[in-house]
Scaffold this motif. Structure first.
Motif, PDB file in Angstrom:
ATOM      1  N   GLN A 186      66.526  23.033  37.725  1.00 36.59           N
ATOM      2  CA  GLN A 186      66.017  23.523  36.451  1.00 36.59           C
ATOM      3  C   GLN A 186      66.756  24.780  36.029  1.00 36.59           C
ATOM      4  O   GLN A 186      67.043  24.979  34.850  1.00 36.59           O
ATOM      5  CB  GLN A 186      64.511  23.794  36.536  1.00 36.59           C
ATOM      6  CG  GLN A 186      63.902  24.190  35.218  1.00 36.59           C
ATOM      7  CD  GLN A 186      63.991  23.111  34.162  1.00 36.59           C
ATOM      8  OE1 GLN A 186      63.652  21.956  34.420  1.00 36.59           O
ATOM      9  NE2 GLN A 186      64.454  23.453  32.976  1.00 36.59           N
ATOM     10  N   SER A 187      67.110  25.619  36.998  1.00 36.25           N
ATOM     11  CA  SER A 187      67.824  26.852  36.648  1.00 36.25           C
ATOM     12  C   SER A 187      69.212  26.543  36.075  1.00 36.25           C
ATOM     13  O   SER A 187      69.691  27.254  35.194  1.00 36.25           O
ATOM     14  CB  SER A 187      67.920  27.799  37.844  1.00 36.25           C
ATOM     15  OG  SER A 187      68.598  27.196  38.910  1.00 36.25           O
ATOM     16  N   GLN A 188      69.854  25.480  36.539  1.00 38.93           N
ATOM     17  CA  GLN A 188      71.140  25.060  35.980  1.00 38.93           C
ATOM     18  C   GLN A 188      70.959  24.663  34.514  1.00 38.93           C
ATOM     19  O   GLN A 188      71.733  25.089  33.648  1.00 38.93           O
ATOM     20  CB  GLN A 188      71.707  23.881  36.778  1.00 38.93           C
ATOM     21  CG  GLN A 188      72.994  23.324  36.196  1.00 38.93           C
ATOM     22  CD  GLN A 188      73.374  21.967  36.769  1.00 38.93           C
ATOM     23  OE1 GLN A 188      72.509  21.177  37.156  1.00 38.93           O
ATOM     24  NE2 GLN A 188      74.665  21.709  36.838  1.00 38.93           N
ATOM     25  N   LEU A 189      69.936  23.873  34.227  1.00 35.42           N
ATOM     26  CA  LEU A 189      69.678  23.445  32.852  1.00 35.42           C
ATOM     27  C   LEU A 189      69.342  24.648  31.969  1.00 35.42           C
ATOM     28  O   LEU A 189      69.827  24.755  30.842  1.00 35.42           O
ATOM     29  CB  LEU A 189      68.548  22.420  32.809  1.00 35.42           C
ATOM     30  CG  LEU A 189      68.854  21.069  33.454  1.00 35.42           C
ATOM     31  CD1 LEU A 189      67.607  20.192  33.453  1.00 35.42           C
ATOM     32  CD2 LEU A 189      70.003  20.377  32.764  1.00 35.42           C
ATOM     33  N   ASP A 190      68.526  25.551  32.480  1.00 38.35           N
ATOM     34  CA  ASP A 190      68.168  26.752  31.718  1.00 38.35           C
ATOM     35  C   ASP A 190      69.413  27.568  31.372  1.00 38.35           C
ATOM     36  O   ASP A 190      69.548  28.069  30.250  1.00 38.35           O
ATOM     37  CB  ASP A 190      67.187  27.620  32.503  1.00 38.35           C
ATOM     38  CG  ASP A 190      65.816  26.976  32.667  1.00 38.35           C
ATOM     39  OD1 ASP A 190      65.520  25.994  31.947  1.00 38.35           O
ATOM     40  OD2 ASP A 190      65.052  27.460  33.516  1.00 38.35           O
ATOM     41  N   ALA A 191      70.325  27.700  32.321  1.00 44.17           N
ATOM     42  CA  ALA A 191      71.560  28.474  32.084  1.00 44.17           C
ATOM     43  C   ALA A 191      72.428  27.803  31.026  1.00 44.17           C
ATOM     44  O   ALA A 191      73.014  28.481  30.170  1.00 44.17           O
ATOM     45  CB  ALA A 191      72.334  28.635  33.390  1.00 44.17           C
ATOM     46  N   ILE A 192      72.520  26.480  31.070  1.00 42.50           N
ATOM     47  CA  ILE A 192      73.310  25.752  30.068  1.00 42.50           C
ATOM     48  C   ILE A 192      72.725  25.974  28.679  1.00 42.50           C
ATOM     49  O   ILE A 192      73.441  26.339  27.741  1.00 42.50           O
ATOM     50  CB  ILE A 192      73.377  24.245  30.401  1.00 42.50           C
ATOM     51  CG1 ILE A 192      74.223  24.007  31.653  1.00 42.50           C
ATOM     52  CG2 ILE A 192      73.930  23.450  29.207  1.00 42.50           C
ATOM     53  CD1 ILE A 192      74.146  22.590  32.205  1.00 42.50           C
ATOM     54  N   TYR A 193      71.416  25.778  28.542  1.00 40.13           N
ATOM     55  CA  TYR A 193      70.787  25.947  27.234  1.00 40.13           C
ATOM     56  C   TYR A 193      70.902  27.387  26.738  1.00 40.13           C
ATOM     57  O   TYR A 193      71.109  27.630  25.554  1.00 40.13           O
ATOM     58  CB  TYR A 193      69.325  25.485  27.258  1.00 40.13           C
ATOM     59  CG  TYR A 193      69.198  23.987  27.259  1.00 40.13           C
ATOM     60  CD1 TYR A 193      69.675  23.225  26.196  1.00 40.13           C
ATOM     61  CD2 TYR A 193      68.617  23.321  28.324  1.00 40.13           C
ATOM     62  CE1 TYR A 193      69.566  21.847  26.182  1.00 40.13           C
ATOM     63  CE2 TYR A 193      68.503  21.933  28.330  1.00 40.13           C
ATOM     64  CZ  TYR A 193      68.976  21.201  27.254  1.00 40.13           C
ATOM     65  OH  TYR A 193      68.879  19.836  27.252  1.00 40.13           O
ATOM     66  N   SER A 194      70.782  28.335  27.626  1.00 41.33           N
ATOM     67  CA  SER A 194      70.918  29.744  27.257  1.00 41.33           C
ATOM     68  C   SER A 194      72.325  30.037  26.723  1.00 41.33           C
ATOM     69  O   SER A 194      72.486  30.673  25.678  1.00 41.33           O
ATOM     70  CB  SER A 194      70.614  30.628  28.460  1.00 41.33           C
ATOM     71  OG  SER A 194      70.801  31.975  28.144  1.00 41.33           O
ATOM     72  N   ASP A 195      73.334  29.549  27.425  1.00 41.66           N
ATOM     73  CA  ASP A 195      74.718  29.776  26.988  1.00 41.66           C
ATOM     74  C   ASP A 195      75.029  29.053  25.683  1.00 41.66           C
ATOM     75  O   ASP A 195      75.764  29.573  24.840  1.00 41.66           O
ATOM     76  CB  ASP A 195      75.705  29.368  28.080  1.00 41.66           C
ATOM     77  CG  ASP A 195      75.760  30.369  29.216  1.00 41.66           C
ATOM     78  OD1 ASP A 195      75.079  31.417  29.149  1.00 41.66           O
ATOM     79  OD2 ASP A 195      76.483  30.096  30.198  1.00 41.66           O
ATOM     80  N   LEU A 196      74.489  27.847  25.510  1.00 36.77           N
ATOM     81  CA  LEU A 196      74.706  27.131  24.250  1.00 36.77           C
ATOM     82  C   LEU A 196      74.083  27.910  23.090  1.00 36.77           C
ATOM     83  O   LEU A 196      74.710  28.099  22.048  1.00 36.77           O
ATOM     84  CB  LEU A 196      74.109  25.722  24.320  1.00 36.77           C
ATOM     85  CG  LEU A 196      74.870  24.705  25.165  1.00 36.77           C
ATOM     86  CD1 LEU A 196      74.045  23.433  25.343  1.00 36.77           C
ATOM     87  CD2 LEU A 196      76.224  24.380  24.556  1.00 36.77           C
ATOM     88  N   THR A 197      72.866  28.396  23.285  1.00 35.82           N
ATOM     89  CA  THR A 197      72.174  29.159  22.250  1.00 35.82           C
ATOM     90  C   THR A 197      72.913  30.454  21.926  1.00 35.82           C
ATOM     91  O   THR A 197      73.051  30.830  20.764  1.00 35.82           O
ATOM     92  CB  THR A 197      70.735  29.478  22.709  1.00 35.82           C
ATOM     93  OG1 THR A 197      70.055  28.249  22.962  1.00 35.82           O
ATOM     94  CG2 THR A 197      69.984  30.271  21.658  1.00 35.82           C
ATOM     95  N   ASP A 198      73.402  31.116  22.962  1.00 36.72           N
ATOM     96  CA  ASP A 198      74.092  32.392  22.778  1.00 36.72           C
ATOM     97  C   ASP A 198      75.487  32.254  22.162  1.00 36.72           C
ATOM     98  O   ASP A 198      76.060  33.244  21.712  1.00 36.72           O
ATOM     99  CB  ASP A 198      74.220  33.132  24.114  1.00 36.72           C
ATOM    100  CG  ASP A 198      72.890  33.612  24.646  1.00 36.72           C
ATOM    101  OD1 ASP A 198      71.902  33.627  23.880  1.00 36.72           O
ATOM    102  OD2 ASP A 198      72.828  33.959  25.840  1.00 36.72           O
ATOM    103  N   SER A 199      76.025  31.044  22.130  1.00 40.72           N
ATOM    104  CA  SER A 199      77.396  30.856  21.671  1.00 40.72           C
ATOM    105  C   SER A 199      77.607  31.176  20.195  1.00 40.72           C
ATOM    106  O   SER A 199      78.705  31.498  19.783  1.00 40.72           O
ATOM    107  CB  SER A 199      77.852  29.424  21.936  1.00 40.72           C
ATOM    108  OG  SER A 199      77.258  28.526  20.994  1.00 40.72           O
TER     109      SER A 199
END
Length: 94
Positions: free
Chosen positions: A74-87
């Motif tokens: 879940q932490s991997q998915l959270d990091a991906i979504y966070s980076d996509l949002t921050d892009s």
């Protein structure tokens, strides 16, 4: 009362590892799919260009890029979504 469960152990309906689609929406430009690929690849190094598909909106102004990954936590998915949002390029991700 506070939850003392570490983030990587919190409850989820997913059983890891699992195949998981990540979809990102943004304005159509020549680099959007490349940017999405590069963001996700940081967290899912096994991702290849063949794991991506793209679909334009009916008006041709937007594009949806889907990346099929093997999610490991879940932490991997959270990091991906966070980076996509921050892009800044990604308007929405699912």
């Amino acid at each position: 009362m506070t939850d003392s469960t570490p983030d990587n152990e919190r409850e989820t309906l997913l059983e890891f590892p699992c195949e998981f689609p990540i979809k990102a929406f943004g304005k159509k430009d020549g680099d959007f799919a490349k940017r999405v690929f590069e963001i996700i690849k940081v967290h899912a190094p096994e991702l290849t260009r063949e794991d991506l598909s793209a679909r334009e909106s009916s008006g041709g102004k937007y594009v949806a890029v889907t990346a099929q990954i093997t999610a490991h936590s879940q932490s991997q998915l959270d990091a991906i979504y966070s980076d996509l949002t921050d892009s800044g390029a990604v308007l929405m991700s699912l």
